[in-house]
Design an enzyme around this catalytic site. Structure first.
Site, PDB file in Angstrom:
ATOM      1  CG  ASN A  36      38.105 -92.910 -10.150  1.00 41.93           C
ATOM      2  OD1 ASN A  36      37.219 -92.161  -9.739  1.00 41.93           O
ATOM      3  ND2 ASN A  36      37.939 -93.698 -11.187  1.00 41.93           N
ATOM      4  N   GLY A  61      39.980 -86.786 -12.906  1.00 39.91           N
ATOM      5  CA  GLY A  61      39.461 -85.435 -13.109  1.00 39.91           C
ATOM      6  C   GLY A  61      39.519 -84.551 -11.879  1.00 39.91           C
ATOM      7  CB  ILE A  62      37.032 -82.099 -10.584  1.00 38.54           C
ATOM      8  CG1 ILE A  62      36.994 -81.187 -11.817  1.00 38.54           C
ATOM      9  CG2 ILE A  62      36.844 -81.275  -9.325  1.00 38.54           C
ATOM     10  CD1 ILE A  62      35.642 -80.533 -12.056  1.00 38.54           C
ATOM     11  NE  ARG A  97      30.514 -96.223 -10.855  1.00 35.48           N
ATOM     12  CZ  ARG A  97      29.577 -96.041 -11.772  1.00 35.48           C
ATOM     13  NH1 ARG A  97      28.457 -96.755 -11.716  1.00 35.48           N
ATOM     14  NH2 ARG A  97      29.730 -95.155 -12.730  1.00 35.48           N
ATOM     15  CG  ASP A 156      26.962 -97.972  -7.058  1.00 31.58           C
ATOM     16  OD1 ASP A 156      26.705 -96.761  -7.251  1.00 31.58           O
ATOM     17  OD2 ASP A 156      26.359 -98.893  -7.640  1.00 31.58           O
ATOM     18  CB  VAL A 157      27.430 -92.465  -4.813  1.00 30.96           C
ATOM     19  CG1 VAL A 157      28.880 -92.160  -4.445  1.00 30.96           C
ATOM     20  CG2 VAL A 157      27.148 -92.175  -6.275  1.00 30.96           C
ATOM     21  N   GLY A 174      29.785 -88.117 -10.056  1.00 27.70           N
ATOM     22  CA  GLY A 174      28.659 -87.726 -10.902  1.00 27.70           C
ATOM     23  C   GLY A 174      28.758 -88.324 -12.294  1.00 27.70           C
ATOM     24  CE1 TYR A 233      26.658 -83.400 -14.392  1.00 24.71           C
ATOM     25  CE2 TYR A 233      26.512 -81.143 -15.215  1.00 24.71           C
ATOM     26  CZ  TYR A 233      27.201 -82.132 -14.536  1.00 24.71           C
ATOM     27  OH  TYR A 233      28.441 -81.860 -14.005  1.00 24.71           O
TER      28      TYR A 233
END
Length: 240
Positions: free
Chosen positions: A17, A19-20, A40, A54-55, A83, A146
């Site tokens: 949804n 950015g990348i 989400r 939701d992953v 992420g 991260y």
């Protein structure tokens, strides 16, 4: 421009949804694929199917796949992109700061790929692309959680390759460096200039440059590439 993908595929991008992830969805749509994104909140690009998921929740992922399979057919290409970050110095990092980032970035990829593998094994075809980061192998201060989660994706892709490679399934990692996003645009000019000094290319990447690398790995042309880490970082990490 040479079209690298001849066969239309059903593609799922998590976190598509913004950015990348959004750029990756746009690229696959432009190449004529059937594209679904999980989010989400928000929506994927026009022409894509957006499903709520939701992953961190396997049941949520299963429901999303069931909807996509009903609307677009079995998922043939999965791009694990969703992420989060919770950057802070090691001494200040809480258990939750660590666990939530690893559970989303690494655990989320595991849940999505596990569910996708059912259809891929049946079809004896699949493309798995995991979106890591230059800091996954390069490291980054304040990013123990991260960078650990993103480094884990490399081991995941290589284990999937060894396990499923004989079934026509490839698994690769794309490791972006600094990308022109809303987040980097908010950095002070002096900070941006400092970052660019460390990048041999002397600039940030556009999201579409990452998207094109992902789409190529999913194409028929890349069928003999698996377990690879493809840096899209202007030479910052040199593959580390």
């Amino acid at each position: 421009m040479v079209q690298t993908t001849a066969t239309p595929r059903t593609v799922l991008i998590t976190g598509g949804n913004r950015g990348i992830g959004f750029a990756i969805a746009e690229e696959f749509l432009a190449q004529g694929h059937r594209v679904a994104v999980t989010a989400r909140s928000g929506e994927g690009p026009a022409g894509s199917l957006t499903v709520r998921a939701d992953v961190t929740d396997a049941a949520s992922i299963d429901a999303a796949f069931t909807e996509i399979e009903r609307e677009l057919g079995p998922v043939e290409v999965v791009v694990a992109n969703a992420g989060i970050t919770k950057d802070t110095l090691l001494m200040r990092m809480t258990e939750d700061d660590f666990d939530s980032v690893v559970n989303t970035n690494l655990g989320g990829a595991f849940r999505v790929v596990k569910r996708a593998s059912k259809g891929m094994l049946k079809a004896r075809f699949g493309r798995v692309v995991l979106i890591s980061s230059v800091v996954g192998l390069y490291g980054g201060p304040g990013q123990v959680n991260y960078s650990a989660s993103k480094a884990g994706l490399v081991g995941m892709a290589r284990s999937i390759t060894r396990e499923l490679g004989a079934r026509g399934i490839t698994a690769n990692v794309v490791a972006p460096g600094f990308i022109e996003t809303d987040m980097t645009a908010e950095l002070p000019d002096a900070t941006q200039a400092e970052y660019k000094k460390s990048i041999p290319a002397g600039r940030f990447a556009t999201p579409s440059e990452v998207a094109k690398a992902v789409a190529w790995l999913a194409s028929d042309d890349a069928g003999y590439i698996s377990g690879a880490v493809i840096p899209v970082d202007g030479g910052l990490g040199m593959g580390h």
